[in-house]
Write a protein that holds these residues in place. Sequence first.
Motif, mmCIF file in Angstrom:
data_model
loop_
_atom_site.group_PDB
_atom_site.id
_atom_site.type_symbol
_atom_site.label_atom_id
_atom_site.label_comp_id
_atom_site.label_asym_id
_atom_site.label_seq_id
_atom_site.Cartn_x
_atom_site.Cartn_y
_atom_site.Cartn_z
ATOM 1 N N LEU A 153 0.845 -1.188 0.000
ATOM 2 C CA LEU A 153 0.000 0.000 0.000
ATOM 3 C C LEU A 153 0.881 1.238 0.000
ATOM 4 O O LEU A 153 1.975 1.241 0.574
ATOM 5 N N GLY A 154 0.389 2.292 -0.622
ATOM 6 C CA GLY A 154 1.099 3.557 -0.595
ATOM 7 C C GLY A 154 2.264 3.624 -1.546
ATOM 8 O O GLY A 154 2.578 2.669 -2.260
ATOM 9 N N PRO A 155 2.960 4.754 -1.549
ATOM 10 C CA PRO A 155 4.071 4.958 -2.487
ATOM 11 C C PRO A 155 5.317 4.145 -2.185
ATOM 12 O O PRO A 155 6.130 3.925 -3.071
ATOM 13 N N ASN A 156 5.490 3.711 -0.923
ATOM 14 C CA ASN A 156 6.639 2.851 -0.610
ATOM 15 C C ASN A 156 6.333 2.000 0.612
ATOM 16 O O ASN A 156 5.392 2.272 1.362
ATOM 17 N N LYS A 157 7.124 0.975 0.825
ATOM 18 C CA LYS A 157 6.850 0.009 1.889
ATOM 19 C C LYS A 157 7.055 0.594 3.285
ATOM 20 O O LYS A 157 6.517 0.077 4.268
ATOM 21 N N PHE A 158 7.812 1.675 3.388
ATOM 22 C CA PHE A 158 8.037 2.287 4.690
ATOM 23 C C PHE A 158 6.820 3.099 5.119
ATOM 24 O O PHE A 158 6.399 3.026 6.278
ATOM 25 N N ILE A 159 6.260 3.855 4.175
ATOM 26 C CA ILE A 159 5.063 4.642 4.471
ATOM 27 C C ILE A 159 3.899 3.733 4.844
ATOM 28 O O ILE A 159 3.062 4.083 5.679
ATOM 29 N N MET A 160 3.850 2.553 4.241
ATOM 30 C CA MET A 160 2.758 1.613 4.508
ATOM 31 C C MET A 160 2.627 1.314 5.995
ATOM 32 O O MET A 160 1.525 1.076 6.500
ATOM 33 N N LYS A 161 3.753 1.349 6.718
ATOM 34 C CA LYS A 161 3.748 0.965 8.131
ATOM 35 C C LYS A 161 3.769 2.168 9.072
ATOM 36 O O LYS A 161 3.920 2.003 10.282
ATOM 37 N N GLU A 162 3.604 3.380 8.506
ATOM 38 C CA GLU A 162 3.760 4.576 9.323
ATOM 39 C C GLU A 162 2.449 5.246 9.708
ATOM 40 O O GLU A 162 2.456 6.335 10.285
ATOM 41 N N GLY A 163 1.305 4.622 9.369
ATOM 42 C CA GLY A 163 0.040 5.155 9.836
ATOM 43 C C GLY A 163 -0.639 6.120 8.878
ATOM 44 O O GLY A 163 -0.612 7.341 9.086
ATOM 45 N N TYR A 164 -1.232 5.572 7.827
ATOM 46 C CA TYR A 164 -1.999 6.349 6.857
ATOM 47 C C TYR A 164 -3.247 5.566 6.459
ATOM 48 O O TYR A 164 -3.283 4.333 6.552
ATOM 49 N N ILE A 165 -4.242 6.288 5.968
ATOM 50 C CA ILE A 165 -5.387 5.684 5.291
ATOM 51 C C ILE A 165 -5.089 5.768 3.798
ATOM 52 O O ILE A 165 -4.875 6.863 3.262
ATOM 53 N N PHE A 166 -5.044 4.622 3.129
ATOM 54 C CA PHE A 166 -4.687 4.579 1.713
ATOM 55 C C PHE A 166 -5.941 4.428 0.860
ATOM 56 O O PHE A 166 -6.753 3.531 1.106
ATOM 57 N N VAL A 167 -6.069 5.303 -0.128
ATOM 58 C CA VAL A 167 -7.251 5.313 -0.982
ATOM 59 C C VAL A 167 -6.815 5.239 -2.444
ATOM 60 O O VAL A 167 -5.914 5.971 -2.874
ATOM 61 N N TYR A 168 -7.474 4.358 -3.187
ATOM 62 C CA TYR A 168 -7.224 4.208 -4.625
ATOM 63 C C TYR A 168 -8.533 4.425 -5.372
ATOM 64 O O TYR A 168 -9.601 4.000 -4.908
ATOM 65 N N GLN A 169 -8.441 5.065 -6.541
ATOM 66 C CA GLN A 169 -9.656 5.354 -7.298
ATOM 67 C C GLN A 169 -9.438 5.145 -8.795
ATOM 68 O O GLN A 169 -8.446 5.622 -9.366
#
Length: 645
Positions: free
Chosen positions: A94-110
């Motif tokens: 999820l997200g732009p990179n694997k580090f951000i994925m684990k840093e606490g975000y809500i990921f949205v795809y459209q």
Amino acid sequence: MTKYISKLLVALICLFIFSACSKEKSEKTAEETAISYIKDNFTKREVSIAMRDGVKLHTTIYSPKDTSQSYPILLKRTPYSCRPYGESEFPSRLGPNKFIMKEGYIFVYQDVRGRWMSEGTYDNMRAYIPNKKSDQDIDESSDTYDSIDWLVKNVANNNGNVGTYGISYPGFYSTYSAIDAHPALKAASPQACIGDFFFDDFHHNGAYLLSYFRATSVFGTPKDKPVDTAWYKTPDLKTQDQYQFFLDAGPLSNLNKYFQYESIDNPSLRKEDLVDDFFWQELIDHPNYDSVWQKKGIIQHLKNINPGVATMVVGGWFDAEDLYGPLETYKTIEKNNPDNYNTLVFGPWDHGGWSRDRVRTAVGNYYFGDSISYFFQQEIESRFFEHFLKNNGDQNSGLPEAYVYDTGKRKWSTYDSWPPENISRQKWFLNTNQHLSKFKEKEDFISFVSDIKRPVPYSEDIKTVFTPRKYMTDDQRFAARRPDVLVFETDILENDLTLAGDIHAKLQVATTGTDADWIVKIIDVHPSEMDEAPDELQDHLKMSNYHLMVRSEVMRGKFRNSFEYPEPFTPNKKTEVNIKLQDVYHTIKKGHKLQVQVQSTWFPLIDLNPQTFVPNIFKAKESDFKTQTHRVFTSSYIEFTVKNK
């Protein structure tokens, strides 16, 4: 002895098979582990968000299961599908990179309008509407605004801050999001973003890129309902030799048959209902930079970026698809919105290389180092979104204005502006003795024959590819040894020469015909005796005397004065042709040589110029194509942006 050798061979074969199976198993296990992590830590939800005109866009939301705190939203809008579909199906990242994925975000795809599971009609690079008069006046800016508005009001545990990102086409949508932006949008990172289809991707300065031929149907095949599988079909060339295929095909009009729906397996369409691919037809109908292309381009609309939206534009110095887009996006935002937070990151990557989960960084044959992409992901990209979406979001992010990688010295530099302040312009003249010199010699010229039946290849590779990414660092010795490629070279440099900014080729030329393409390549010639080897990926290549292409560009001659109103050359008349080559940050090191190559064909990266003036290249006839003789005068020069010591 024979039995022993046979047993040894069997053992080696078994070991090879076991190793291959183990590798496949470990890779599969890694993917399964990544998917399991997302399942364990995120809740997936699929919704249809209604736009202001009533059209519903398919949107997938991944929210952290930990609801003890609020999170910012990271939104990616894409024409390439937000698969996997189904609330029980999860991706491996999820997200732009694997580090951000684990840093606490809500990921949205459209899925953007008209693509995949979204309703509506798709338009390839939908034009921006500055003054919307009703809810029927929609564009990607309004769709993004409506989507963000719904998300911040309906997604639980969001902190009210939204960021957008994307690479290539999704990068275009990220750029678009910053225009007439929703107040909740705080950060946008357009990456390898499309800027204008007349200058990147499908065209370069008016020359049509044959390398994008097979991509046309991806964007030009309409769908009449939401679908979760591909409804388009790319042309099958039935050969691995694309050079020979396009040479045999002849004029572009002979390719029309590949874009009729009878070539697509869709039994529901009757023969009388068959129509041509709408994007291919658009290319045919608009061969010049007319109002259609001008409206579709996003660069000219980057005037009213909300001051509350921080932008970080990312690109690769060796991006074969979108080099114009990110550079011009950054420069235009900087020029038109001087008080906004706007930063540039350019590294030693091909298209999207910075996002890959890979230690080794190389483009084609050329190796730049290890963990360069991981450095970007952790120290630049993650810090950008963290600051503007989670912290106070002021201008003091701790990141420089420009984070740029010197592809010659192979190291990062930071600057307060791009190009850096301490620069100068240097003119290097094209002399008749094939010497590249700071001194202009007495007026003369060099001539060469441009044989329409034997165009200069852009690469030695024999294969059919979607986009030829590796050619950007290819060894150019094969071209230098052709009689229809002019070569101009310095002596061995006694000091480092750092190119830091754009390059302008100021050519004085003539042709026996009424049109011609002019291609200029900037090359770093490595020493014959190398004390270091950047890399050697192909057995037949050695870094000794390697001709590294640093930058290259084409100008279709008829557009030399205007992209909107083409005009023919007068045969044998000396004529000025100016070509802007995109920025570089590359040091030609002491002991190397700086080389310039000039040619008139670059096949089949770009289509063949008939070398006679035709108003519409997509309607040119076989009889229009003629071999011609071209001249390059010694008053021609290349103007480099050079970093001072």
